[in-house]
Design an enzyme around this catalytic site. Structure first.
Site, PDB file in Angstrom:
ATOM      1  N   CYS A  85      -7.737  -2.361   8.461  1.00 24.32           N
ATOM      2  CA  CYS A  85      -6.192  -2.237   7.931  1.00 24.32           C
ATOM      3  C   CYS A  85      -5.599  -0.875   7.751  1.00 24.32           C
ATOM      4  O   CYS A  85      -4.548  -0.564   8.017  1.00 24.32           O
ATOM      5  CB  CYS A  85      -6.211  -3.185   6.578  1.00 24.32           C
ATOM      6  SG  CYS A  85      -6.258  -4.921   6.859  1.00 24.32           S
ATOM      7  N   GLU A 105       0.874  -1.105   0.027  1.00 22.40           N
ATOM      8  CA  GLU A 105       0.119  -0.047   0.074  1.00 22.40           C
ATOM      9  C   GLU A 105       0.973   1.327   0.083  1.00 22.40           C
ATOM     10  O   GLU A 105       1.853   1.185   0.889  1.00 22.40           O
ATOM     11  CB  GLU A 105      -0.802   0.175   1.564  1.00 22.40           C
ATOM     12  CG  GLU A 105      -2.002  -1.167   1.331  1.00 22.40           C
ATOM     13  CD  GLU A 105      -2.914  -0.978   0.187  1.00 22.40           C
ATOM     14  OE1 GLU A 105      -3.122  -0.027  -0.378  1.00 22.40           O
ATOM     15  OE2 GLU A 105      -3.586  -1.960   0.118  1.00 22.40           O
ATOM     16  N   HIS A 150      -1.376  -5.565   1.509  1.00 16.04           N
ATOM     17  CA  HIS A 150      -2.622  -6.617   1.460  1.00 16.04           C
ATOM     18  C   HIS A 150      -2.368  -7.923   0.766  1.00 16.04           C
ATOM     19  O   HIS A 150      -1.397  -7.749  -0.150  1.00 16.04           O
ATOM     20  CB  HIS A 150      -3.869  -5.790   0.938  1.00 16.04           C
ATOM     21  CG  HIS A 150      -4.476  -5.059   1.900  1.00 16.04           C
ATOM     22  ND1 HIS A 150      -4.587  -3.682   1.804  1.00 16.04           N
ATOM     23  CD2 HIS A 150      -5.199  -5.569   2.815  1.00 16.04           C
ATOM     24  CE1 HIS A 150      -5.527  -3.501   2.963  1.00 16.04           C
ATOM     25  NE2 HIS A 150      -6.049  -4.484   3.427  1.00 16.04           N
ATOM     26  N   ARG A 171     -17.502  -0.200   6.407  1.00 15.94           N
ATOM     27  CA  ARG A 171     -18.438  -1.105   5.509  1.00 15.94           C
ATOM     28  C   ARG A 171     -19.227  -1.873   6.261  1.00 15.94           C
ATOM     29  O   ARG A 171     -20.330  -2.457   6.089  1.00 15.94           O
ATOM     30  CB  ARG A 171     -17.903  -1.526   4.363  1.00 15.94           C
ATOM     31  CG  ARG A 171     -18.421  -2.415   3.402  1.00 15.94           C
ATOM     32  CD  ARG A 171     -17.409  -2.901   2.276  1.00 15.94           C
ATOM     33  NE  ARG A 171     -16.270  -3.594   2.727  1.00 15.94           N
ATOM     34  CZ  ARG A 171     -16.231  -4.843   2.936  1.00 15.94           C
ATOM     35  NH1 ARG A 171     -17.253  -5.471   3.032  1.00 15.94           N
ATOM     36  NH2 ARG A 171     -15.100  -5.382   3.365  1.00 15.94           N
TER      37      ARG A 171
END
Ligand code: PCA
Length: 212
Positions: free
Chosen positions: A143, A80, A167, A90
């Protein structure tokens, strides 16, 4: 020997396992490029995950910190590039919390860049035929929360320590129709990423993972 801290997450969203936990467990205590890898597990819980990460950093005094997490649906290992100062969940975390549009650090900077050599990592993995891609977003769930918490801690208190987030896709046994990677490829990828992070104190300039 100097330490590298490697963290994984516990399973979340009702799943039975999380590849990031399995990888951190597998590489725990390995020696890579004359550094000792210390594996640790983080809860998939807003707040508590950063608290545990800071505790592990204090305990092991690492020179490099790499946090791992699962990104179901992705087909490649994805270092990332950027952590943003935003929680926008979410789904609920493992403690039932679901923060919406909340800053992680009040009045903190909008974002931090990874201080890992993200392009060198992508290049190294591709050289070994492991699918890898640079990602420009770690999402807005736990994360990204941990990634931001890590970079804020290092910038504030340990500027000489480099760190970032990677990830990983699902394991084959987690999914029928979504992309996945075998466990051996994932552990090899993370070993290569650790070696690249130690070797390259500055990132390479690359287009699409190739040196330019
Ligand atoms: N993946 C989630 C949180 C824990 C994990 O392994 C994420 O991408 O935010």
């Amino acid at each position: 020997m100097k330490n590298v801290l490697l963290t994984g997450f516990e399973p979340f969203d009702g799943q039975a396992l999380n590849p990031s936990e399995e990888i951190a467990r597998e590489i725990n205590e390995a020696t890579i490029a004359r550094h000792k890898v210390v594996g640790a597990l983080l809860p998939c819980v807003f707040g508590a995950a950063i608290k545990e990460l800071k505790h592990q950093i204090k305990l092991h005094d690492p020179v490099v910190v790499i946090c791992l997490g699962q990104a179901g649906g992705r087909a490649a290992i994805t270092p990332e590039r950027v952590a943003i100062n935003l929680d926008d969940a979410r789904i609920p975390d493992n403690a039932g919390q679901q923060p919406i549009d909340k800053p992680i650090v009040k009045d903190g900077p909008a974002a931090y860049f990874s201080t890992l050599p993200v392009k060198a990592i992508v290049q190294s993995l591709r050289k070994h035929y492991i699918p890898a891609e640079l990602s420009q977003t770690a999402g807005t769930f736990v994360c990204n929360h941990v990634f931001y918490g890590l970079m804020h801690e290092l910038a504030s208190h340990r500027p000489q320590v480099r760190g970032g987030f990677i990830h990983v896709p699902y394991l084959p046994e987690q999914t029928g129709d979504q992309p996945s990677l075998p466990f051996e490829a994932m552990t090899e990828a993370v070993r290569l990423a650790i070696a690249a992070a130690i070797e390259y104190r500055r990132d390479i300039k690359a287009v699409g993972g190739r040196e330019s």
